[in-house]
Design a protein around this motif. Structure first.
Motif, PDB file in Angstrom:
ATOM      1  N   LEU A  30      -8.838 -13.879   8.393  1.00  0.00           N
ATOM      2  CA  LEU A  30      -7.785 -14.243   8.662  1.00  0.00           C
ATOM      3  C   LEU A  30      -7.501 -15.647   8.377  1.00  0.00           C
ATOM      4  O   LEU A  30      -6.863 -16.490   7.816  1.00  0.00           O
ATOM      5  N   TYR A  34      -5.545 -18.294   5.938  1.00  0.00           N
ATOM      6  CA  TYR A  34      -5.028 -19.554   6.127  1.00  0.00           C
ATOM      7  C   TYR A  34      -5.605 -20.951   5.641  1.00  0.00           C
ATOM      8  O   TYR A  34      -4.704 -21.839   5.410  1.00  0.00           O
ATOM      9  N   LEU A  61      -4.199 -10.065   5.978  1.00  0.00           N
ATOM     10  CA  LEU A  61      -2.988  -9.914   5.379  1.00  0.00           C
ATOM     11  C   LEU A  61      -1.942 -10.700   6.028  1.00  0.00           C
ATOM     12  O   LEU A  61      -0.918 -11.267   5.315  1.00  0.00           O
ATOM     13  N   ASN A  62      -2.027 -10.917   7.337  1.00  0.00           N
ATOM     14  CA  ASN A  62      -1.169 -11.780   7.984  1.00  0.00           C
ATOM     15  C   ASN A  62      -1.023 -13.257   7.436  1.00  0.00           C
ATOM     16  O   ASN A  62      -0.282 -13.826   7.295  1.00  0.00           O
ATOM     17  N   ALA A  65       0.709 -13.007   4.069  1.00  0.00           N
ATOM     18  CA  ALA A  65       1.972 -13.076   4.437  1.00  0.00           C
ATOM     19  C   ALA A  65       2.796 -14.005   4.680  1.00  0.00           C
ATOM     20  O   ALA A  65       3.860 -14.235   4.300  1.00  0.00           O
ATOM     21  N   TYR A  68       3.272 -15.786   1.378  1.00  0.00           N
ATOM     22  CA  TYR A  68       4.341 -15.377   0.707  1.00  0.00           C
ATOM     23  C   TYR A  68       5.639 -15.879   1.205  1.00  0.00           C
ATOM     24  O   TYR A  68       6.461 -16.250   0.552  1.00  0.00           O
ATOM     25  N   THR A  69       5.678 -16.146   2.347  1.00  0.00           N
ATOM     26  CA  THR A  69       6.922 -16.223   3.002  1.00  0.00           C
ATOM     27  C   THR A  69       7.066 -17.811   3.086  1.00  0.00           C
ATOM     28  O   THR A  69       8.391 -18.238   2.710  1.00  0.00           O
ATOM     29  N   TYR A 407       8.661 -21.463   8.683  1.00  0.00           N
ATOM     30  CA  TYR A 407       9.548 -20.424   8.304  1.00  0.00           C
ATOM     31  C   TYR A 407       8.771 -19.131   8.887  1.00  0.00           C
ATOM     32  O   TYR A 407       9.299 -18.319   9.737  1.00  0.00           O
ATOM     33  N   TYR A 408       7.377 -18.860   8.591  1.00  0.00           N
ATOM     34  CA  TYR A 408       6.593 -17.846   8.872  1.00  0.00           C
ATOM     35  C   TYR A 408       6.200 -18.042  10.417  1.00  0.00           C
ATOM     36  O   TYR A 408       6.296 -17.037  11.077  1.00  0.00           O
ATOM     37  N   GLY A 409       5.919 -19.300  10.803  1.00  0.00           N
ATOM     38  CA  GLY A 409       5.792 -19.426  12.154  1.00  0.00           C
ATOM     39  C   GLY A 409       4.643 -18.663  12.860  1.00  0.00           C
ATOM     40  O   GLY A 409       4.753 -18.283  14.077  1.00  0.00           O
ATOM     41  N   SER A 410       3.498 -18.595  12.058  1.00  0.00           N
ATOM     42  CA  SER A 410       2.201 -17.766  12.663  1.00  0.00           C
ATOM     43  C   SER A 410       1.374 -18.904  13.538  1.00  0.00           C
ATOM     44  O   SER A 410       0.710 -19.598  13.062  1.00  0.00           O
ATOM     45  N   LEU A 445      -6.105 -18.692  19.121  1.00  0.00           N
ATOM     46  CA  LEU A 445      -6.114 -17.436  17.968  1.00  0.00           C
ATOM     47  C   LEU A 445      -7.316 -17.923  16.785  1.00  0.00           C
ATOM     48  O   LEU A 445      -7.815 -16.659  16.419  1.00  0.00           O
ATOM     49  N   THR A 446      -7.381 -19.065  16.436  1.00  0.00           N
ATOM     50  CA  THR A 446      -8.283 -19.202  15.436  1.00  0.00           C
ATOM     51  C   THR A 446      -9.338 -20.332  15.537  1.00  0.00           C
ATOM     52  O   THR A 446      -9.770 -20.683  14.526  1.00  0.00           O
TER      53      THR A 446
END
Lengths: 567, 567
Positions: A30, A34, A61-62, A65, A68-69, A407-410, A445-446
């Motif tokens: 992940l 990023y 994948l996240n 994604a 992509y977003t 937008y994606y805000g992960s 998280l990371t």
């Protein structure tokens, strides 16, 4: 970037054989995704990650994604099982379930990519990747879809793509030579573009109070330079969105702030929505978080919208027009003497915040202060949370690159993105600091990617950890005192030390007051860092940037109205 | 388990209202999924994670895929956007791309779950989750598919399921009362089961040298107790697989070791494949890594295979027969006096390893030593890598639970799984230590979950970090000296301190020699830990467990043959 695995090891051997290519091992996949995203945002070209199939592919994948977003160019190379194992549906480790379809993950990915290919045929492998069209043929909108293979798709759409390499095809030589593509940008339809230019120019000449909004897709579709030139040329009152921040030099006289629908300084809204008679909207990405929760109110009739592959003027749309191509043509075609010369709008500042005199570091103070700290050449990275809602208040001079995932805000995105950004700057041989602002919750998280920064000896990174004791943005939305918004209490002063930094303790500092903050960021370790720095900034748990308060008020109002309407 | 997000916050409010339910906030969603998997493996019931849609859902996906592949019961509850936002395809943060389909991720997930439901209708919500069938009706194979909603699907298949909760339906009361399901196991078809029992019994009575293999699906399908009873009753020579390890007490006289195809002690292979005339194979999961790279050679004609939903005897299959139900019926029906009494097989130990006299900790020594360290009541968790290939050599007494992910093999799984296992033991009010053995490379993927262990004050966890300077298992496969198999060098002695442990330094120790290892694990901090302990065990970079060497030799031999065949 990436993580090795038995399905990609032999593939990785080739990386060091390619001049100018290097392998960056990440702590997990992940994070690799990023990091590739952060790399691409600085360098413009795709960031590349290599993982093993299955476990690595899905872990990343996240991150894909998110790319992509947010329309970021990323290439995900996946080392897979052999074609024989695939054919026989062997239960190889990392597969899914009994009698596994080894290609099943191709389906999950199809909503997060522009294209993919399987390199299982030496005859087509080269053209599958980057031989788009024979050199003797002209690329036109009519034929270019026939030849849009993965590199082109990645560039034209500014979206992620996948390349799958079965283990038994790693060493197979491919036929033909790879002819680099002449032009990876979208080719405009000439007639449509000409018509769009003509209509745009006459609309501009006829306007009395035009304004320009600069948004994210300008940078994604490689049109930053031409956009800067254009807004300089036009001299119209110009605004950025949260996602478009830093494309335009915010010290220019024509720059008047961030437009984010109702979550804006009120005069910004008034100038754009009411006072103007023309809004030139460059590369908009109209997600809720980039539009004050969909509260933009701009009449379609006064809008010129320039998107990656079309231009709309009022209710008329010109298809197959590339963003960078269109803006360049516009610059070439427009007559400066016929431009309207609107007067500078009156944008009154917000009244001073209630806590203006506080000695401790406050949300109302820190973001503007960071605007004074950054210098041309710096990269400024804002994690989702208070930093993302606060940093629009920092005035960024020319030559700053601002990275955030609106937008994606992960949450967690920024720590690996910071690594990727630092690597891209290194590859570009550009100096300047990489300043990461991340909350204590998101950091968790990371966090392991800090180890990669240290391993690589990246010296120009400053990590500011906002310690406000948990997920403050979630507390603001709901459950301020609920346990689910609490996090584990880490000892941030031990972070560099744990991840293997020499002098980790010495380069880890914490501040609680504005005075301490001012002192620390004036140290040469901060003005000219020779090694990675950590600054923990304590702030109050329920202290919020005004834009976040305003955004939440809008959402709550909407929910209340919906409930009322339902009875 | 889980991570809060604005789409699930109001849902989380209800957790504390349920007696016996508690919220565990994880550092990230992948970790939450792994933790839920670890929880389920100890407790037998599903582990549950709650995330926000999009970012959280996709971050967790690899953990869910692991649970699917290893057949572990996990329920993933996803808080989503409102049904209005879904209908209008609003660009809400965490969505994918422009004009987003908010339900698009339902498709990516369909290869990793047994079932899912959307709770967007109060009339059906209750039955969608756990009201399987009206109580007055009898559940039969003929009708139970009509009522297999998500809880039942989760149990019957022992696979993950998803429950999606739109934000506008969180507070909507549901109709009807929830009647708990009487029986969540697969209901056998009575006629088929009776026939299978009769055929099994006559086959057993006729055998002269029967053996039993106990494999993973026995534990997944809640048949551990009946299996233990059965192998005790039969007294036949019994073997486990790598994935089935610890279901059977390895100190029993009838237990003779781990069977993993050609990657076994040679006599184990000989007894099963050549000497026996009947192999009763309980709950096999025949992935490459559980079968020595598909090198099992057992003639179908002498196999009785008991799977979750059918039984095969030679080439005849009895469908719709539940594993636990079948084994119970078998126990009830079999006549002890008519059982064959095979003699104990001769299983010679491997010759002593070359490095038997080494003073430093070696792969040939440490795993057997760990077998002496664990006690009944402990949980032993082995990360993919040398630990997973080494620990089959540890003889585990009764009442140990051994957790490892042999088929899916996602590195990093074990750290959060350790958290989940510790929580499950706490919920079961069972004492015993949780011993995690993880490599320095794998640790890096998910290390932040150590912070959650510390936050929760879990006192009985011992983390052994194998420090062999990188991805040793990858080095063994390919590129022993390549940079891609290197990792960042962390200071493991600073880990507990960074993640907020009091006395973190005092509880962090490192060993290099067997003598030091013996001394440390004899301390009361290890025999009866009152706080989390870290033991860093240094081992040589290229030291490998014999099973790993053997597995790699088999793979390389196969690759060489394939290349040769191709010319």
């Amino acid at each position: 970037m990436g993580v090795p695995g038995d399905m990609n090891l032999e593939l990785l051997d080739y990386i060091k054989d390619v001049d100018g290519l290097r392998w960056i091992g990440n702590a997990n996949e992940l994070n690799a995704a990023y990091a590739a995203d952060g790399y691409s945002r600085i360098k413009g070209c795709p960031g590349v990650l290599v993982t093993t199939f299955g476990v690595g592919e899905l872990s990343a994948l996240n991150g894909i994604a998110g790319a992509y977003t947010e329309q970021v160019k990323v290439i995900h190379v996946v080392g897979t099982t052999s074609t024989t194992a695939q054919k026989n549906r062997l239960m190889i480790h990392h597969c899914l379930g009994p009698s596994p379809d080894h290609k099943v993950r191709v389906t999950p990915n199809h909503h997060v990519r522009a294209a993919h290919c399987w390199l299982d045929n030496p005859e087509t492998a080269a053209s599958e990747i980057d031989v788009g069209i024979p050199t003797h043929r002209t690329l036109t909108p009519a034929n270019h879809h026939l030849h849009q293979r993965v590199f082109r798709e990645c560039y034209v759409h500014s979206l992620p793509v996948y390349i799958f390499v079965p283990s038994d095809f790693v060493h197979v030589p491919v036929s033909g030579s790879i002819s680099p593509l002449a032009n990876l940008a979208l080719i405009s339809d000439h007639e449509n573009e000409t018509a769009a230019i003509a209509a745009t120019i006459s609309t501009i000449y006829a306007a009395k109070s035009p304004v320009v909004i600069v948004d994210a897709l300008v940078s994604r579709h490689l049109a930053i330079d031409v956009t800067r030139e254009l807004v300089d040329f036009l001299g119209f009152p110009t605004f950025s969105t949260s996602m478009g921040k830093s494309i335009i030099d915010e010290t220019r006289p024509y720059f008047h702030g961030i437009y984010n629908g109702q979550v804006s300084v009120p005069d910004v809204c008034k100038v754009i929505e009411q006072d103007s008679d023309l809004v030139i909207d460059l590369g908009p990405l109209l997600s809720d978080s980039n539009t004050g929760g969909h509260t933009r109110k701009i009449a379609e009739s006064k809008l010129i919208t320039v998107l990656p592959n079309h231009v709309s003027i009022g209710n008329k749309t010109y298809q197959e027009v590339g963003l960078a191509s269109f803006l360049s043509a516009l610059l070439r075609s427009i007559d400066k003497s016929r431009l309207p010369r609107p007067s500078a709008p009156l944008i009154r500042e917000l009244p001073p915040p209630r806590d203006v005199d506080a000695e401790h570091v406050t949300q109302s103070w820190v973001w503007k202060r960071l605007g004074l700290f950054v210098r041309p050449g710096d990269v400024l990275i804002a994690e989702s949370g208070t930093a993302q809602f606060g940093l629009p208040d920092a005035q960024l001079p020319e030559g700053i690159t601002y990275i955030t995932q609106v937008y994606y805000g992960s949450i967690g995105y920024t720590v690996p993105a910071c690594l990727g950004a630092a690597l891209a700057r290194q590859d570009l041989d550009q100096s300047g600091r990489i300043i990461l602002v991340v909350g204590d919750g998101s950091l968790q998280l990371t966090v392991q990617e800090v180890g990669t920064m240290i391993k690589l000896g990246l010296h120009n990174i400053i990590i500011m950890v906002i310690n406000n004791d948990g997920y403050t943005i979630e507390r603001a939305i709901h459950g301020p005192e609920e346990a689910y918004n609490d996090i584990a209490t880490w000892n941030h002063m031990g972070m560099l030390d744990f991840f293997g930094a020499r002098d980790g303790q010495a380069n880890s500092r914490a501040v609680r007051t504005k005075k301490e903050f001012d002192e620390i960021v004036s140290l040469t370790e901060y003005t000219n860092p020779k090694t990675i720095q950590v600054l923990e900034v304590f702030m109050e748990k329920m202290d919020l940037p005004w834009r976040l308060e305003s955004q939440i008020a809008i959402i709550n109002e909407r929910i209340a109205q919906t409930s009322k309407a339902r009875g």
